[in-house]
Design a protein around this motif. Structure first.
Motif, PDB file in Angstrom:
ATOM      1  N   ASP A   1      15.712   0.387  -5.444  1.00 25.44           N
ATOM      2  CA  ASP A   1      16.824  -0.503  -5.800  1.00 25.44           C
ATOM      3  C   ASP A   1      16.438  -1.481  -6.903  1.00 25.44           C
ATOM      4  N   TYR A   2      15.170  -1.864  -6.937  1.00 26.91           N
ATOM      5  CA  TYR A   2      14.701  -2.816  -7.948  1.00 26.91           C
ATOM      6  C   TYR A   2      13.993  -2.131  -9.114  1.00 26.91           C
ATOM      7  N   PHE A   3      14.121  -0.811  -9.208  1.00 30.30           N
ATOM      8  CA  PHE A   3      13.559  -0.028 -10.306  1.00 30.30           C
ATOM      9  C   PHE A   3      12.045  -0.220 -10.426  1.00 30.30           C
ATOM     10  N   LEU A   4      11.375  -0.263  -9.275  1.00 27.79           N
ATOM     11  CA  LEU A   4       9.926  -0.378  -9.219  1.00 27.79           C
ATOM     12  C   LEU A   4       9.346   0.946  -8.730  1.00 27.79           C
ATOM     13  N   ASN A   5       8.123   1.232  -9.140  1.00 31.20           N
ATOM     14  CA  ASN A   5       7.460   2.475  -8.765  1.00 31.20           C
ATOM     15  C   ASN A   5       6.758   2.286  -7.424  1.00 31.20           C
ATOM     16  N   TYR A   6       7.312   2.890  -6.389  1.00 23.49           N
ATOM     17  CA  TYR A   6       6.775   2.741  -5.037  1.00 23.49           C
ATOM     18  C   TYR A   6       5.343   3.265  -4.941  1.00 23.49           C
ATOM     19  N   SER A   7       5.071   4.425  -5.531  1.00 30.81           N
ATOM     20  CA  SER A   7       3.730   5.011  -5.469  1.00 30.81           C
ATOM     21  C   SER A   7       2.708   4.133  -6.184  1.00 30.81           C
ATOM     22  N   ALA A   8       3.111   3.572  -7.322  1.00 26.35           N
ATOM     23  CA  ALA A   8       2.203   2.705  -8.079  1.00 26.35           C
ATOM     24  C   ALA A   8       1.877   1.433  -7.299  1.00 26.35           C
TER      25      ALA A   8
ATOM     26  N   ILE B   1       5.831  -9.693  -8.546  1.00 25.90           N
ATOM     27  CA  ILE B   1       6.265  -8.383  -8.048  1.00 25.90           C
ATOM     28  C   ILE B   1       5.431  -7.978  -6.834  1.00 25.90           C
ATOM     29  N   TYR B   2       4.118  -8.148  -6.943  1.00 21.58           N
ATOM     30  CA  TYR B   2       3.235  -7.746  -5.843  1.00 21.58           C
ATOM     31  C   TYR B   2       3.509  -8.580  -4.587  1.00 21.58           C
ATOM     32  N   LYS B   3       3.724  -9.882  -4.778  1.00 17.58           N
ATOM     33  CA  LYS B   3       3.992 -10.752  -3.628  1.00 17.58           C
ATOM     34  C   LYS B   3       5.317 -10.357  -2.959  1.00 17.58           C
ATOM     35  N   ALA B   4       6.335 -10.019  -3.760  1.00 20.58           N
ATOM     36  CA  ALA B   4       7.615  -9.581  -3.196  1.00 20.58           C
ATOM     37  C   ALA B   4       7.440  -8.270  -2.437  1.00 20.58           C
ATOM     38  N   TYR B   5       6.661  -7.355  -3.016  1.00 21.85           N
ATOM     39  CA  TYR B   5       6.391  -6.066  -2.356  1.00 21.85           C
ATOM     40  C   TYR B   5       5.638  -6.288  -1.040  1.00 21.85           C
ATOM     41  N   GLN B   6       4.668  -7.186  -1.067  1.00 27.69           N
ATOM     42  CA  GLN B   6       3.917  -7.491   0.157  1.00 27.69           C
ATOM     43  C   GLN B   6       4.827  -8.059   1.246  1.00 27.69           C
ATOM     44  N   ASP B   7       5.710  -8.968   0.868  1.00 26.04           N
ATOM     45  CA  ASP B   7       6.625  -9.575   1.839  1.00 26.04           C
ATOM     46  C   ASP B   7       7.514  -8.516   2.489  1.00 26.04           C
ATOM     47  N   ILE B   8       8.036  -7.610   1.678  1.00 23.02           N
ATOM     48  CA  ILE B   8       8.892  -6.542   2.202  1.00 23.02           C
ATOM     49  C   ILE B   8       8.094  -5.631   3.132  1.00 23.02           C
ATOM     50  N   THR B   9       6.867  -5.317   2.727  1.00 24.91           N
ATOM     51  CA  THR B   9       6.022  -4.420   3.525  1.00 24.91           C
ATOM     52  C   THR B   9       5.663  -5.037   4.873  1.00 24.91           C
ATOM     53  N   LEU B  10       5.322  -6.330   4.856  1.00 21.68           N
ATOM     54  CA  LEU B  10       4.910  -6.999   6.090  1.00 21.68           C
ATOM     55  C   LEU B  10       6.076  -7.224   7.050  1.00 21.68           C
ATOM     56  N   ASN B  11       7.266  -7.386   6.490  1.00 17.75           N
ATOM     57  CA  ASN B  11       8.423  -7.704   7.323  1.00 17.75           C
ATOM     58  C   ASN B  11       9.268  -6.483   7.683  1.00 17.75           C
ATOM     59  N   SER B  12       8.772  -5.295   7.310  1.00 20.30           N
ATOM     60  CA  SER B  12       9.538  -4.086   7.611  1.00 20.30           C
ATOM     61  C   SER B  12       8.665  -3.095   8.375  1.00 20.30           C
ATOM     62  N   THR B  13       9.236  -2.478   9.366  1.00 20.70           N
ATOM     63  CA  THR B  13       8.519  -1.451  10.139  1.00 20.70           C
ATOM     64  C   THR B  13       8.805  -0.058   9.608  1.00 20.70           C
ATOM     65  N   SER B  14       9.695   0.037   8.624  1.00 21.84           N
ATOM     66  CA  SER B  14      10.101   1.337   8.087  1.00 21.84           C
ATOM     67  C   SER B  14       9.581   1.524   6.670  1.00 21.84           C
ATOM     68  N   GLU B  15       8.775   2.549   6.476  1.00 15.97           N
ATOM     69  CA  GLU B  15       8.289   2.857   5.140  1.00 15.97           C
ATOM     70  C   GLU B  15       9.450   3.277   4.230  1.00 15.97           C
ATOM     71  N   HIS B  16      10.447   3.921   4.831  1.00 10.62           N
ATOM     72  CA  HIS B  16      11.621   4.341   4.056  1.00 10.62           C
ATOM     73  C   HIS B  16      12.354   3.132   3.485  1.00 10.62           C
ATOM     74  N   TYR B  17      12.419   2.035   4.257  1.00  9.65           N
ATOM     75  CA  TYR B  17      13.094   0.826   3.784  1.00  9.65           C
ATOM     76  C   TYR B  17      12.365   0.241   2.578  1.00  9.65           C
ATOM     77  N   VAL B  18      11.020   0.211   2.641  1.00 10.01           N
ATOM     78  CA  VAL B  18      10.227  -0.315   1.523  1.00 10.01           C
ATOM     79  C   VAL B  18      10.430   0.549   0.280  1.00 10.01           C
ATOM     80  N   GLU B  19      10.444   1.866   0.480  1.00 13.09           N
ATOM     81  CA  GLU B  19      10.648   2.785  -0.646  1.00 13.09           C
ATOM     82  C   GLU B  19      12.033   2.579  -1.263  1.00 13.09           C
TER      83      GLU B  19
END
Length: 288
Positions: A117-124, A94-112
């Motif tokens: 969409d994947y029922f994960l806690n963005y703040s956590a 999960i963390y590696k997938a989150y990292q990949d999305i974060t590194l490849n996206s310039t939009s914080e809204h997209y990561v959120e």
């Protein structure tokens, strides 16, 4: 008294009840003692990178919760990250997938939105990122060895389990009837795997598991579990801890395992290992 006993089992206290040298290093980490011990053990087992991720994810409580009314959709998304070795490994996915999305996206809204969409806690997950960075800084400050990430290899999987067992050998449970009723070794509580455990979802219940948390609710649940073998358990558990386990069928099984892992065979194995491995002058942190 129980807390002192636990610290003693973790080799964090000396004979006078003060912090040992090992305990002083453990206290550098703002974590539960079991997690601190597992991180220090990971220095020996060359899996610091992976263990820091696990520590950050469980501390930030990144284990998903089933949303009311969307259980099936959440389970389908959760299956994307499942790892056959268990929930601790799934958290790394999960963390590696989150990292990949974060590194490849310039939009914080997209990561959120991805987290939603994947029922994960963005703040956590953001908090896990912060905690992991702080733990890495501590590793560097006290100059502990840090191996390159090797997540995914068979050797690395085994090393992660060894590091986890070094801290969580007091939190082991055994499926006593083959139907998912887990008896906790340290007392006679019976618990079920959490419904979001990778083993609950795949319906593949291991006999022995290490668990991160035991929660008493309508159903007793053990949360964040990873399969371990009794042989690995007996290789890493302090013998004075094992001798104080209450009598049970599980303890009898472990005693048989210990009898097979006799000092003679262990000595031969160590000699074989020493003959194969070249001498090294690299300093390593040794787990007591």
């Amino acid at each position: 008294m129980q807390a002192l006993e636990d610290l003693d089992y973790l080799a964090a206290l000396d004979n006078d009840g003060n912090l040992s040298e090992f305990g002083i290093i453990m206290s550098e980490f703002p974590l539960d003692p079991q997690l601190s011990k597992s991180i220090l053990a990971s220095c020996e087992f060359d899996c610091v990178d992976e263990m820091l991720t696990i520590a950050a994810m469980v501390t930030a409580n990144c284990f998903p919760h089933l949303p009311h009314g969307a259980e099936e959709a959440a389970l389908m998304c959760w299956k994307t990250f499942l790892h056959p070795e268990g929930d601790h490994f799934t958290l790394i996915n999960i963390y590696k997938a989150y990292q990949d999305i974060t590194l490849n996206s310039t939009s914080e809204h997209y990561v959120e939105k991805w987290c939603h969409d994947y029922f994960l806690n963005y703040s956590a997950l953001r908090m896990a990122d912060v905690i992991r960075a702080e733990l890495l800084e501590i590793i560097k400050r006290i100059e502990l060895p840090y191996a390159e990430p090797a997540f995914g290899s068979k050797e690395n999987n085994l090393n992660i389990k060894k590091a986890l067992l070094s801290g969580y050998f007091m939190q082991i449970a055994r499926d006593v009837d083959g139907s998912g009723n887990y008896l906790i070794l340290t007392h006679k509580q019976v618990a079920q795997l959490h419904p979001l455990s990778s083993y609950s979802i795949t319906k593949k219940m291991p006999e022995w598991v290490l668990f991160h948390q035991f929660s008493v609710s309508e159903n007793n649940y053990i949360r964040i579990t990873t399969a371990v073998s009794p042989e690995l358990f007996m290789q890493l558990v302090p013998q004075y801890y094992f001798s104080n386990l209450p009598p049970s069928e599980s303890k009898d099984i472990l005693q048989q395992v210990m009898d097979r892992l006799s000092p003679v065979s262990t000595m031969k194995q160590e000699q074989t290992t020493c003959e194969k491995c070249p001498e090294t002058t690299e300093q390593r942190c040794t787990i007591q």
